[in-house]
Each structure stands twice: as structure tokens, then as C-alpha cells.
Design a protein around this motif. Structure first.
Motif, PDB file in Angstrom:
ATOM      1  N   VAL A 167       0.863  -1.181   0.000  1.00  0.00           N
ATOM      2  CA  VAL A 167       0.000   0.000   0.000  1.00  0.00           C
ATOM      3  C   VAL A 167       0.898   1.229   0.000  1.00  0.00           C
ATOM      4  N   CYS A 189       1.442   5.677  -0.585  1.00  0.00           N
ATOM      5  CA  CYS A 189       0.857   7.020  -0.653  1.00  0.00           C
ATOM      6  C   CYS A 189       1.987   8.035  -0.663  1.00  0.00           C
ATOM      7  N   ASP A 226      -2.410   8.095   6.336  1.00  0.00           N
ATOM      8  CA  ASP A 226      -3.038   7.593   5.107  1.00  0.00           C
ATOM      9  C   ASP A 226      -2.926   6.074   5.007  1.00  0.00           C
ATOM     10  N   MET A 285      -6.165   2.863   5.277  1.00  0.00           N
ATOM     11  CA  MET A 285      -6.412   1.730   4.381  1.00  0.00           C
ATOM     12  C   MET A 285      -6.473   0.406   5.141  1.00  0.00           C
ATOM     13  N   ALA A 330      -8.195  -4.495   2.180  1.00  0.00           N
ATOM     14  CA  ALA A 330      -8.004  -3.053   2.282  1.00  0.00           C
ATOM     15  C   ALA A 330      -9.366  -2.394   2.503  1.00  0.00           C
ATOM     16  N   TYR A 334     -11.596   0.757   1.656  1.00  0.00           N
ATOM     17  CA  TYR A 334     -11.707   1.868   0.712  1.00  0.00           C
ATOM     18  C   TYR A 334     -12.791   2.856   1.168  1.00  0.00           C
ATOM     19  N   ARG A 335     -12.879   3.956   0.453  1.00  0.00           N
ATOM     20  CA  ARG A 335     -13.926   4.944   0.731  1.00  0.00           C
ATOM     21  C   ARG A 335     -15.262   4.534   0.118  1.00  0.00           C
ATOM     22  N   SER A 388     -15.899   1.199   5.158  1.00  0.00           N
ATOM     23  CA  SER A 388     -15.223   2.324   4.507  1.00  0.00           C
ATOM     24  C   SER A 388     -14.424   3.078   5.571  1.00  0.00           C
TER      25      SER A 388
END
Length: 342
Positions: free
Chosen positions: A44, A46, A81, A85, A153, A155-156, A213
Motif C-alpha cells: 500500500v 501514498c 493515510d 487503508m 483493504a 476503501y472509501r 469504509s
């Protein structure tokens, strides 16, 4: 010794004092880093950029004073961040654009202390980066995290009607401290602005219990929850009287405090959704409080389901609207941090 030799010496000394991840085959000192990943795990990644005069003060006196905090926060915001996740932070890369006036042993040592302190706290390793000269200070940090093969993971885009909405910690502290640095309350809350705490253990635990989420609150609760609404094609009912408030911020006028909590940003707490039958995990190590602030509801107008979805606000069980804005005197501007605003 030139500036780049000074940076290399200071960072090498700091790196030697901190244990490196066993998954790093080659870190600082070559053209690129090499990592061996556990079997079945997923990477993952960012990146965040912090710019002097935009993300922290343009004032050189404050930049000198806050060297430790700038190094720490550059790591913390990226780790947050990764936590959002549901992943476990692993390593970071740092790109540093450094003004000549900061290329001195005192500033660089304090900056490196803050950076490596954050690395140690959050279990990440600095595995490389790049340095150049610039008129103002700019930091770009890329963070990597790992997800086990059987861990999804978060997610939004997974929120479902009927889910409960939660946030960690308290809201509005950092934004208040930024706007009121010389007041008694602002001084009390300064650490929340300069030294945020990414909720790593909570994020990882939520991935295991089935959070639907999640997002980290960096640009303001209202704006960030809007991203979940849009990507999940749902709406939300948020109860303003349930927003978690620190003891320091309770002394602030209600409508003013709510603006900081809804639109201030810089909280770096987690906002997440869970099915109603699942209780949020308890983190006995950090004692991070978790508060239910509302629930996911269906979109009233299906035509708007793909765009411009925002949470619906309630106060004392009554809807907050432009016609009936209580507890505000007029409908507030809830636009959070805008990265390209003038």
C-alpha cells in the motif's frame, strides 16, 4: 563539508541509531531501495507534500523553532493515510528541497530527530530519498505499508445503508490551535497541530473486523465524509451534538467550536463505517476513544447519487438547514481545506 555532505552525515548517524526493518534488503546509499515482502502480502503506497507557507508557516523564525515538529509531522501525515487503508506502515522515502539558510547542523539535526522519532514510534524505516536546494522548504514523503494476504483493504467506496459512522479521538483541536496560537486554549492544543497521532493500531484492527469504509480526517470532517458519500453513493446523518470534543475545546463557543470540528482539518483521526451489528474494536494499548456520530442513509434523490453528495447535519435530533441553521446563526461555510485555493 558542503550542505549535502552535512545532510548525509546527520541522516546516516540517525539511521544507525534506529533499527531497520528486516524486510529491507537495501536502503539508503544506492540508486533505489530493495524490499522483500512477506509471502502473499500486498503493498500500500501514498505520498504527501508539505510546502512552506502553505502547509506550515512561511516565517523563518517559526520554521527554525519547529524543526523537530516539521520532521515528525511529515512522517505522521503519511502514516495516517496508510492507517486509513487498514494497512501496517513499513517504510518511507523522503524528497527534501532545502533552503540554504536551513542547511546547517542545528536545524538539520532537530529536523532529523523529529523525523526519526516518528519513524521509531510508527514502526517505519527511512529507505532512501533525494535532496535539492530551493528558496523555500518543501518535503515530499512517500510511505509504504503492508496488508496481509487475508486482510482486505478498506476503501472509501464500501459504506452501506444502515452502517454506523464513527470517528477516533477528538475533532477541531489542531484547527483551533492554528488559528489561535497565542490564546490559552490554543497553547494547550498546540501538540495536536504539530504532533498528530496516526491511528495505526485502530486502522489495522478495523480491517480485521469488517469496516466497510474509512478515511483519515485531514481536510475537515464534513469534506472528508463527503468523499465517502460520493464514492459509496450514499448519504449520511451526522449528529453535531455527538462530535467528540477535547476538554480544552469545550470552553469554546458552540457554533465556533463546531466550525473547527467540521471544516478545520489537520485532525488526522480516522472516520469509518461499520455494520450496525459490529462493535468497533477496543485498542487497549493506546486507549484511543471511538465515538459513533451518525449513520449511513440512502440517497433521497437518485439523480444526485453520483455527484455532490454531502452529509446531512442534525442537532438535538433536528435537521440543520439554511432555513433552520441552529446551532449556527446562519448556514456556515463548511468547505474544508482547499489544496489549490489562493
Amino acid at each position: 563539508m558542503n550542505e549535502f555532505e552535512l545532510i548525509e552525515r546527520i541522516f546516516s548517524q540517525m539511521q544507525a541509531a534506529h533499527s531497520s526493518s528486516s524486510n529491507v534488503e537495501k536502503g539508503i546509499g544506492d540508486d533505489a531501495a530493495v524490499m522483500s515482502l512477506p509471502a502473499g502480502s500486498r503493498l500500500v503506497s501514498c505520498i504527501d507534500t508539505l510546502v512552506q507557507g502553505r502547509h506550515f508557516s512561511a516565517d523563518w523564525e517559526l520554521v527554525n523553532k519547529l524543526a523537530f515538529a516539521i520532521g515528525y509531522k511529515a512522517i505522521a501525515v503519511n502514516v495516517s493515510d496508510i492507517a486509513a487503508m487498514g494497512a501496517t506502515p513499513h517504510s518511507i522515502l523522503l524528497a527534501l528541497a532545502l533552503p540554504q539558510r536551513l542547511a546547517n547542523e542545528q536545524w538539520l539535526t532537530e529536523f532529523a530527530k523529529g523525523l526519526f522519532h516518528a519513524c521509531q514510534l510508527f514502526g517505519v524505516t527511512l529507505i532512501g530519498g533525494d535532496t535539492t536546494r530551493n528558496d523555500s522548504l518543501v518535503l515530499s514523503v512517500s510511505a509504504q505499508g503492508l496488508l496481509a494476504a487475508n486482510t482486505p483493504a478498506i476503501y472509501r467506496s464500501g459504506a452501506q445503508v444502515g452502517d454506523k459512522i464513527y470517528v477516533s479521538g477528538s475533532l477541531g483541536d489542531a484547527a483551533y490551535a492554528l488559528q489561535h496560537p497565542d490564546t490559552a486554549v490554543g497553547i494547550e492544543l498546540t501538540h495536536r497541530l504539530h504532533m498528530p497521532t496516526p491511528r495505526i493500531q485502530l486502522g489495522a484492527a478495523l480491517a480485521k473486523v469488517g469496516a466497510t469504509s474509512m478515511i483519515d480526517i485531514s481536510d475537515g470532517l464534513y469534506q472528508d465524509l463527503g468523499h465517502i458519500c460520493e464514492q459509496s453513493a450514499v448519504s449520511m446523518r451526522i449528529h453535531l451534538d455527538q462530535l467528540p470534543t477535547s476538554n480544552s475545546l469545550t470552553s469554546i463557543n458552540l457554533s465556533e467550536r463546531l466550525l473547527y470540528q467540521l471544516a478545520g482539518g489537520d485532525d488526522y483521526e480516522l472516520a469509518f463505517t461499520l455494520p450496525a451489528h459490529i462493535e468497533p474494536p477496543i485498542d487497549n494499548n493506546s486507549n484511543t476513544p471511538v465515538t459513533c456520530i451518525g449513520d449511513i442513509i440512502a440517497v433521497a434523490n437518485k439523480i444526485d447519487a453520483a455527484t455532490n453528495l454531502r452529509p446531512e447535519l442534525y442537532y438535538q435530533s433536528q435537521p440543520v438547514t439554511p432555513i433552520h441553521p441552529a446551532p449556527f446563526t446562519t448556514w456556515p461555510n463548511l468547505t474544508g481545506y482547499q489544496h489549490f485555493a489562493g
